[in-house]
Enzyme design. Structure first.
Site: not given
Ligand code: NOJ
Length: 976
Positions: A311, A458, A571, A631, A647, A705
């Site tokens: 992450d 989310d 995620d 992810r 991200d 997003h």
């Molecule tokens: C990490 C994710 O990559 C992102 O897209 C998401 O908005 C956040 N987690 C919160 O869930």
């Protein structure tokens, strides 16, 4: 709790401003096994294959491979596979411990093929799939050479960097104690592990006491399965020098610290690595996920590419650093052909890439071998290094790039045809605050006439980050909210992360705790980490009972407030552990079956998604196609749906890198991918947002997003011009949905992805091999999105076939570009440089609608772009857009063909779908002469209906109006 959350925001905001903190992630130098293997570049390791030990079976062969320094026998198993591939497995012959073999990546056990012994000499053996596609095994030093119709294409261990760290007993007091305990308690992996860690905690700096490896007693610890034990010949092994075990003293082999984290490593070193050269190949691609160029770069002066699912906040660009997913597959591209290597391993893996100036991979022996090799020119070499698990490698012999892709997806599977809505436009944000906000967003899309299919929720939609629940105040009537969406043909996606809040009132936690479903600590207790909900535990998806449990949670009577129009986002499934080493799980945590997290890390995220997929299948009684976004991913994840590139940030560089990232994923089997449109972190300037929408509209997964702390940026919030430009971009996506849908269907059939590097279609055009800014959709659309700030023109590379006469038509103006090379194209803010190949027919739907579902019965426009011979062809696939009925033959898949004044539509197979729509317009571009008359004839009717058309002589464009051709019948038009 409030404080914790604020702390987290502080950390996030810090990342938000500064970008990735590289200090949070290991370099090769800080990863002891990577460092040890890299050292083999200077001092090659020494292994021989004892060719006399060859044991040959119908479809496989076994040979002993021996480390001449440690005198440890390994078994090399060679398996011949159907469809031009070899698989090899290497492991200890008398292993102390079974190695983890990846189980869930292959779609099924690969079909084997007869193996042919082509030659057996004292110094080499040749095994073939046939006389051409073959493998030469050299004895001393050990190496493998693979050949296909183009000659010598792959060498393994040509540089002698093969190094295999056998499981061993530690030569210390501590190690001795561990093995004694293990002897006493028998073979329970997790118990051994717990005792090992426990002893490790008691003894901090153990004294070195040499202890010889004793296969007899050690093998009692965890014997190999009977079928895993290799068969050997009667003949004695070759003489080998006696073990001097110099490596035993190197740091990091038996325990390792990174920052404040300790890795207890009770089983010691278990890594392996080897060099793979690709004579004749100057480019290698693959091993996603990295924010880097499509063609892999030489890593000699920096870190290798790293495959370790992590992450990473606002990741670094043009970097080999690890990201959220890992696919250990490379494709090497030669002048014309290509070959692939799938390195099936789920542990942390590093891959060095080297540009070799020439020579070096052909031994004198190889030159003597029949049909052997000549000294190669400059070529690519890769060095794969994995921390643990079985060495399990597939050599895919092509011979073309599409063959390699088919071989790879034949092994790991393809993306099933998504529902139509899934390839349309998605609107996401962290977070839409409440059900009123959701209503507001979709109403505003309607007001502004902007198409939209899906709204996303989310983590904040849940009751305090307890997944499978709703915030009782903000989403008190989720069913009412869903009804409003469904009435407009829209869907909702909710997030379900795999970290579970440790809250004794939370049903999922209660169940997981009571049933022992969580990943375990080294002391056998449930592992507790830190994630969005605060203290969390992680279901162990390696336990089949956990997968079954997770699957059941999606049932409508369990996941209350959901309907068939709710789909899922998994995620944080690397898994993300905020307080873990490198923001993930400690490697010595334990999974079902006694496996360490070290062995399985990269495949964890895929198992989460697999269970979700099964859940959505069961929920919809196997009728509706699931949609899941993940992810994290591994080889095989393509079978469950889409992934996105995590991200990213609102920067031009992030927009630019999205193209090679998606291409790299595409050629590694992940067909359904895209990046956050607009950039997740930061606030995009308006022109960046516009350009991102334009690029995103031409990538397989199209979702906007944004981070919680960014300004709202739904496209209806902008000034009139911006709104109009974004509206046009989204509409272009919707207009092309029939083409995208056909490409996804064809991907399911062939494994060839919708988004393609140019060289996939033009494998001989070497100028395409390193391009990162241009790509093809299918074989018919060339896309070069504008990814530079304030651009007034872009340089577009037009590929061509051998005759160099391919014509490309600008899709808006029909201006033509002929011949290979760069052309400068002027761009205003509206312009998306997209070109249709002369020789293709593309189906579109041009009536603007609010969602794709409302387009289901809309008529088609066919755009026929003629090549220099006045011909064109294409395909069109149609079904209900949502169910699995197509697998029962309820679809139409047809071939469109234009030549010598005749345009015809013919079914390609037995599929039939009565509800298919009709053609309302046909545009023929590049027609030199105006026809006098055009007649249509529909299958089953005798009538020849004369059609109305107009012809623009200057542009050579013919438009046939309202031909009313039904796509559930075959038909043809005759031009007179
Ligand atoms: C990490 C994710 O990559 C992102 O897209 C998401 O908005 C956040 N987690 C919160 O869930």
């Amino acid at each position: 709790m409030r404080l914790n959350r604020n702390c987290l925001f502080f950390i996030l905001s810090f990342c938000y401003v500064k970008g990735v903190d590289k200090g949070n992630f290991k370099s090769c130098e800080q990863s002891s096994f990577c460092k040890r293997h890299r050292a083999t570049r200077e001092t090659p390791s020494a292994y021989i294959a004892d060719l006399k030990s060859l044991s040959l079976h119908k479809e496989r062969a076994f040979i002993d491979v021996i480390n001449v320094e440690a005198n440890i026998p390994l078994t090399l198993e060679i398996i011949a596979l159907h469809n031009y591939a070899f698989r090899i497995k290497i492991q200890e012959k008398n292993g102390l411990r079974k190695r983890y073999q990846v189980e869930n990546a292959l779609v099924r056990e690969p079909e084997t093929a007869p193996i042919i012994l082509l030659e057996k000499k004292d110094d080499h053996i040749v095994l073939g799939l046939d006389a051409v596609n073959r493998m030469v095994i050299q004895g001393n030093p050990f190496r493998l050479d693979l050949f296909n119709k183009d000659g010598h294409v792959i060498t393994m261990n040509g540089r002698g960097m093969f190094k295999f760290e056998h499981y061993r007993t530690r030569k210390t007091l501590l190690g001795k104690a561990i093995s004694k305990v293990a002897e006493v308690v028998g073979s329970s992996g997790s118990l051994t592990h717990r005792l090992a860690s426990w002893i490790g905690n008691l003894l901090s700096s153990p004294e070195e006491i040499p202890m010889e490896h004793n296969p007899e007693t050690d093998s009692q610890i965890e014997p190999l399965d009977a079928e895993e034990v290799q068969q050997t010949s009667e003949e004695p092994p070759a003489e080998v020098p006696v073990n001097n075990d110099a490596e035993e003293t190197e740091p990091g082999m038996w325990e390792e610290d990174y920052k404040s984290h300790h890795d207890s490593k009770p089983y010691g070193p278990s890594s392996f690595g080897v060099d793979l050269s690709f004579p004749g190949s100057n480019h290698v691609y693959g091993i996603p996920e990295h924010a880097d160029s499509l063609a892999l770069r030489d890593t000699l002066n920096g870190d290798p590419y790293r495959l370790y699912n992590l992450d990473v906040f606002e990741y670094e660009l043009w970097s080999p650093m690890a990201l959220y997913g890992a696919i250990p597959f490379v494709m090497a591209k030669g002048k014309e052909g290509a070959v692939g290597v799938y390195w099936q391993n789920a542990a942390e893996t590093w891959v060095d890439v080297r540009d070799v100036p020439g020579g070096g991979v052909v031994s004198s022996l190889m030159k003597l071998v029949s049909g052997g090799a000549s000294e190669p020119g400059p070529h690519k070499e890769v060095h794969f290094i994995s921390e643990s698990g079985l060495m399990d490698v597939f050599f895919l012999l092509g011979p073309g790039p599409k063959d390699v892709l088919q071989q790879y997806t034949g092994l790991t599977g393809v993306t099933p045809l998504p529902q139509m809505f899934a390839i349309a436009y998605h609107q996401c944000r962290w977070n839409y605050n409440d059900q009123e906000d959701v209503q507001f967003v979709h109403e505003n899309f309607d007001k502004e006439d902007m198409p939209l299919d899906v709204i996303w929720l989310d983590i904040e939609h849940t009751d305090n980050k307890k997944y499978f629940t709703w915030d009782p105040i903000k989403f008190s009537d989720s069913l009412g909210m869903m009804k409003n969406l469904s009435d407009k043909g829209r869907k909702l996606v909710t997030i379900v992360d795999p970290h579970i809040k440790r809250d004794s009132n939370y049903f999922i936690h209660k169940d997981c705790e009571a049933n022992g479903f969580y990943i375990k600590d080294t002391n056998g207790k449930d592992f507790e980490g830190w994630c969005w909900p605060g203290s969390s535990s992680y279901p162990d998806f390696f336990n089949p009972a956990v997968r079954e449990y997770w699957k059941e949670q999606y049932a409508f009577d369990k996941y209350h407030g959901t309907t068939k129009d709710v789909y899922i986002w998994n995620d944080m499934n690397e898994p993300s552990v905020f307080n873990g080493p490198e923001v993930t799980m400690h490697k010595d945590k334990l999974h079902h079956g006694g496996w360490e997290h070290r062995d399985v890390h990269n495949i964890y995220g895929m198992l989460v998604v697999d269970s979700t997929f099964q859940g959505l299948m069961a929920r919809g009684e196997n009728k509706l196609r699931p949609f899941i976004l993940s992810r994290s991913f591994f080889a095989g994840s393509q079978r469950y749906g889409a992934i996105w590139t995590g991200d990213n940030g609102a920067e031009w560089g992030h927009l630019q890198v999205s193209i090679p990232m998606v291409l790299s994923l595409s050629i590694a089997g992940m067909a359904f991918t895209g990046g956050d449109v607009g950039g997740f972190f930061k606030n995009p300037e308006t022109d960046l947002l516009i350009r991102w929408y334009q690029a995103g509209a031409y990538q397989p997964f199209f979702r906007a997003h944004a981070h919680e702390q960014t300004r709202r940026r739904e496209p209806y919030l902008y000034d009139e011009t911006t709104k109009d430009i974004i509206r046009q971009a989204i509409r272009q996506r919707y207009a092309l949905l029939p083409y995208w849908y056909t490409l996804f269907y064809e991907n399911e059939k062939t494994g060839i992805p919708p988004m393609r590097p140019l060289w996939l279609e033009y494998p001989k055009d070497s100028d395409t091999f390193a391009l990162d800014d241009v790509y093809l959709l299918g074989d018919s659309l060339l896309v070069r999105p504008v990814t530079e700030s304030k651009a007034t023109s872009v340089k577009v590379y037009f590929p061509s076939d051998e005759s160099a006469m391919t014509i490309w038509y600008d899709v808006e103006t029909y201006e033509t570009f002929t011949g290979r090379g760069y052309k400068s194209i002027e761009v205003d803010m509206y312009k998306i440089p997209v070109f249709q190949r002369g020789g293709s027919i593309i189906p579109k739907k041009l009536r603007p609608r609010r969602s794709s579902v409302l387009m289901q019965h809309d008529p088609y426009t066919l755009v026929v772009a003629l090549d220099e011979e006045g011909k064109a062809s294409g395909t069109l696939y149609i079904d209900d857009g949502e169910s699995f009925d197509y697998r029962e033959g309820k679809y139409v898949y047809g071939h469109l063909d234009y030549q010598r004044g005749k345009l015809s539509f013919r079914f390609l197979d037995a599929g039939r779908y009565s509800d298919a729509s009709w053609v309302e317009r046909i545009i023929v571009a590049g027609l030199r002469l105006k026809p006098h008359k055009i007649f249509a004839q529909i299958q089953g009717t005798k009538d020849h209906v004369e059609l109305d058309f107009k012809y623009e002589a200057k542009m050579h464009i013919l438009t046939i109006r309202k031909p009313k051709l039904p796509m559930n019948y075959e038909w043809h038009l005759q031009f007179y």
